[in-house]
Motif scaffolding. Structure first.
Motif, mmCIF file in Angstrom:
data_model
loop_
_atom_site.group_PDB
_atom_site.id
_atom_site.type_symbol
_atom_site.label_atom_id
_atom_site.label_comp_id
_atom_site.label_asym_id
_atom_site.label_seq_id
_atom_site.Cartn_x
_atom_site.Cartn_y
_atom_site.Cartn_z
ATOM 1 N N PRO A 47 -70.925 8.258 -22.153
ATOM 2 C CA PRO A 47 -70.848 9.217 -21.044
ATOM 3 C C PRO A 47 -72.064 10.132 -20.999
ATOM 4 O O PRO A 47 -72.853 10.176 -21.943
ATOM 5 C CB PRO A 47 -69.575 10.016 -21.365
ATOM 6 C CG PRO A 47 -69.419 9.901 -22.849
ATOM 7 C CD PRO A 47 -69.961 8.557 -23.221
ATOM 8 N N ASN A 48 -72.202 10.860 -19.896
ATOM 9 C CA ASN A 48 -73.299 11.834 -19.776
ATOM 10 C C ASN A 48 -73.235 12.835 -20.919
ATOM 11 O O ASN A 48 -72.162 13.308 -21.264
ATOM 12 C CB ASN A 48 -73.193 12.605 -18.451
ATOM 13 C CG ASN A 48 -73.501 11.716 -17.261
ATOM 14 O OD1 ASN A 48 -74.307 10.796 -17.362
ATOM 15 N ND2 ASN A 48 -72.857 11.976 -16.147
ATOM 16 N N GLY A 49 -74.370 13.135 -21.481
ATOM 17 C CA GLY A 49 -74.411 14.137 -22.542
ATOM 18 C C GLY A 49 -74.083 13.581 -23.911
ATOM 19 O O GLY A 49 -74.013 14.321 -24.890
ATOM 20 N N ILE A 105 -76.767 17.123 -31.727
ATOM 21 C CA ILE A 105 -76.748 16.203 -30.591
ATOM 22 C C ILE A 105 -76.581 14.767 -31.067
ATOM 23 O O ILE A 105 -75.958 13.949 -30.398
ATOM 24 C CB ILE A 105 -78.060 16.350 -29.777
ATOM 25 C CG1 ILE A 105 -78.272 17.813 -29.363
ATOM 26 C CG2 ILE A 105 -78.047 15.451 -28.560
ATOM 27 C CD1 ILE A 105 -77.201 18.397 -28.521
ATOM 28 N N GLY A 155 -75.910 11.834 -25.789
ATOM 29 C CA GLY A 155 -77.081 11.858 -26.664
ATOM 30 C C GLY A 155 -77.942 10.605 -26.559
ATOM 31 O O GLY A 155 -78.849 10.403 -27.366
ATOM 32 N N LYS A 156 -77.685 9.790 -25.534
ATOM 33 C CA LYS A 156 -78.408 8.522 -25.393
ATOM 34 C C LYS A 156 -79.912 8.751 -25.192
ATOM 35 O O LYS A 156 -80.739 8.151 -25.889
ATOM 36 C CB LYS A 156 -77.862 7.716 -24.201
ATOM 37 C CG LYS A 156 -76.363 7.456 -24.273
ATOM 38 C CD LYS A 156 -75.876 6.642 -23.096
ATOM 39 C CE LYS A 156 -76.049 7.313 -21.743
ATOM 40 N NZ LYS A 156 -75.266 8.537 -21.572
ATOM 41 N N SER A 157 -80.254 9.619 -24.250
ATOM 42 C CA SER A 157 -81.680 9.867 -23.986
ATOM 43 C C SER A 157 -82.350 10.504 -25.184
ATOM 44 O O SER A 157 -83.505 10.193 -25.502
ATOM 45 C CB SER A 157 -81.837 10.779 -22.763
ATOM 46 O OG SER A 157 -81.313 10.153 -21.621
ATOM 47 N N PHE A 207 -80.402 20.734 -32.032
ATOM 48 C CA PHE A 207 -81.127 21.742 -31.262
ATOM 49 C C PHE A 207 -80.461 23.060 -31.591
ATOM 50 O O PHE A 207 -79.341 23.303 -31.161
ATOM 51 C CB PHE A 207 -81.047 21.468 -29.756
ATOM 52 C CG PHE A 207 -81.855 20.290 -29.312
ATOM 53 C CD1 PHE A 207 -83.250 20.327 -29.370
ATOM 54 C CD2 PHE A 207 -81.255 19.144 -28.816
ATOM 55 C CE1 PHE A 207 -84.010 19.245 -28.952
ATOM 56 C CE2 PHE A 207 -82.008 18.060 -28.398
ATOM 57 C CZ PHE A 207 -83.390 18.110 -28.466
#
Ligand code: ADP
Ligand code: MG
Lengths: 221, 238
Positions: free
Chosen positions: B39-41, B20, B43-45, B15
């Motif tokens: 962890p959050n952030g 990411i 890049g899983k989603s 991005f």
């Protein structure tokens, strides 16, 4: 393709039937504008026939923009638009479905309000079938361009502000065509009315076909 | 590789200047559940969205049943997705929501299938209630039912345990086992380590956009997993 669009139309109609958000907002706003015009131009003293088409279409387009703004809001809640994009078939079917639903709502509003406009502005009702054709065609152009831009603006933060700014310049040809064709229909001048109807039809074709082609790329997240 | 199922090779996603995802490759065979932790952030989603063709990767390619997936057209009918959003319409009833999605996917004998799914996710009693009146857990059950409605062969799930009560969690695990038993392939993002390790076959650990660890769920005990996760991420799970 058509099945996907029709499913979307059915869904929008059921949602609108429950919420009545679009119809109520557009009806009330346009009726109020008619009322204000009535006070401002004093239809008892003056004959408003000459400016009637302009007044009516200004009210419909401004009021209709409120409805178009709502159109993609339900799709943004819960990421529903992602669900539509993920479903099989062309993404253009999403445009077609949303456009048809918006056209249906807007036409319904106009059917209810046009007699009210004639009455409140004290203009005798004329035009008949030709006027109905003008309403139908001008509303195609308006809702097609509006649905397209509403989808485009849906991914931005200030979509309520952005939509009219983008839409009104594009609408200039529809405004001219709709007003002239309405005037022709009311004056019983079929030749003029039909000439302007043709222009409206050409505009409609562009604004149904172009979004149809580019909607595929528009919905990239 | 066998050519069946889903494969991703060298996926990158940027991005602007921010990278990411970096060189992510994975393979998912039919009848397999692969968990993705991180962890959050991490890049899983974003990875799931790339695989679902909701967003284009900056590099790399995705294969479905051995053929490159370009705009996702070949993949969409076979795929069910549970994302961050529910994709539901609050003013429609549970039944109407499923009927709508069933029409989009051209599900045959739709009314029967819809009541079958509603019963399966334990919402038969609320079929005619608008989704707006549902609790978060009921919405999540319906979301899972919506993803399974058209009998997908690939299931992409982003934190599907969110909002579910204990009964809902057991239900989801049952559904996942059933789905795998029928030859389905599932990618499952989760923070519920114990439950997910129990149901999944393999796991990947994503950290800062890279695959930083991987393993077989059967071969890795809780203590081994905790060590592996800490090595990959730099902090213990939970
Ligand atoms: N559309 C986007 N534009 C810019 N950055 C994004 C976008 N989507 C996600 N990101 C960034 O990508 C990173 C990974 O996000 P995400 O995939 O949601 O992580 P996870 O699901 O592992 O918590 C985050 O730092 C997030 O800010
Ligand atoms: Mg996430």
């Amino acid at each position: 393709m058509l099945a996907k669009s029709m499913a979307i139309v059915w869904k929008d109609v059921v949602v609108e039937f429950r919420a009545k958000e679009i119809l109520a907002a557009v009806l009330i706003f346009a009726a109020l504008v008619a009322l204000i015009f009535g006070f401002a131009f004093d239809p008892v003293e003056h004959d408003l026939t000459g400016i009637f088409p302009g007044l009516m279409w200004v009210a419909y387009f401004f009021a209709g923009t409120l409805g178009l703004n709502r159109s993609f809001i339900t799709e943004k809640q819960n990421d529903a638009l992602q669900g539509l994009v993920l479903a099989p078939g062309d993404r253009s079917a999403i445009f077609l479905g949303k456009f048809l639903a918006n056209w249906l709502f807007m036409t319904l509003v106009e059917l209810i309000l046009t007699p009210v406009f004639f009455a409140l502005l004290n203009v005798s009702f004329k035009g008949g079938l030709l006027l109905a054709a003008v309403l139908a065609l001008a509303t195609v152009g308006f809702t097609a361009a509006g649905t397209f831009l509403s989808g485009l603006a849906a991914n931005t933060r200030a979509s309520e502000v952005l939509l009219p700014i983008l839409l009104f310049p594009l609408l200039v040809p529809v405004v001219i065509g709709a007003v002239r064709a309405t005037a022709g229909a009311m004056a019983g001048d079929a030749a003029t009315a039909v000439a302007w109807l043709r222009a409206l039809a050409a505009y409609d074709a562009v604004f149904v076909v172009v979004p149809f082609l580019v909607f595929e790329y528009l919905l990239e997240g | 590789m066998s050519g069946a199922g889903l494969a991703a090779r060298g996926i990158a996603k940027r991005f602007g200047y921010r990278e990411i995802l970096r060189d992510v490759s994975l393979e998912l065979e039919p009848g397999q559940i692969c968990a993705i932790f991180g962890p959050n952030g991490a890049g899983k989603s974003t990875l799931l969205k790339v695989l679902a063709c909701l967003t284009r990767p900056s590099a790399g390619e995705i294969l479905w049943e051995g053929r490159p997936v370009k705009d996702g057209a070949s993949l969409r009918a076979a795929m069910g997705m549970v994302g961050h959003g529910t994709f539901l319409y609050d003013l429609l009833t549970a039944e109407e929501n499923l009927l709508f999605y069933g029409r989009l996917y051209r599900v045959g004998d739709l009314r029967r299938r819809v009541s079958e799914i509603l019963e399966r996710v334990g919402l038969g009693f609320a079929a005619r209630d608008p989704v707006a009146t549902f609790s978060r857990g009921m919405k999540q059950r319906l979301t899972i039912g919506r993803a399974l409605l058209h009998r997908p062969r690939l299931l992409l799930m982003d934190e599907p345990f969110t909002g579910l009560d204990q009964a809902g969690r057991s239900l989801l695990i049952d559904l996942l086992r059933e789905f795998r038993g029928g030859g389905g392939a599932c990618l499952l993002i989760s923070h519920d380590f114990a439950e997910t390790l129990d149901v999944a076959d393999r796991f990947l650990i994503l950290n800062r956009g890279r695959i930083a660890g991987a393993g077989d769920c059967g071969a890795v005990g809780p203590a081994d997993f905790a060590r592996l996760y800490e090595d990959a991420v730099g902090q213990p799970p939970d």
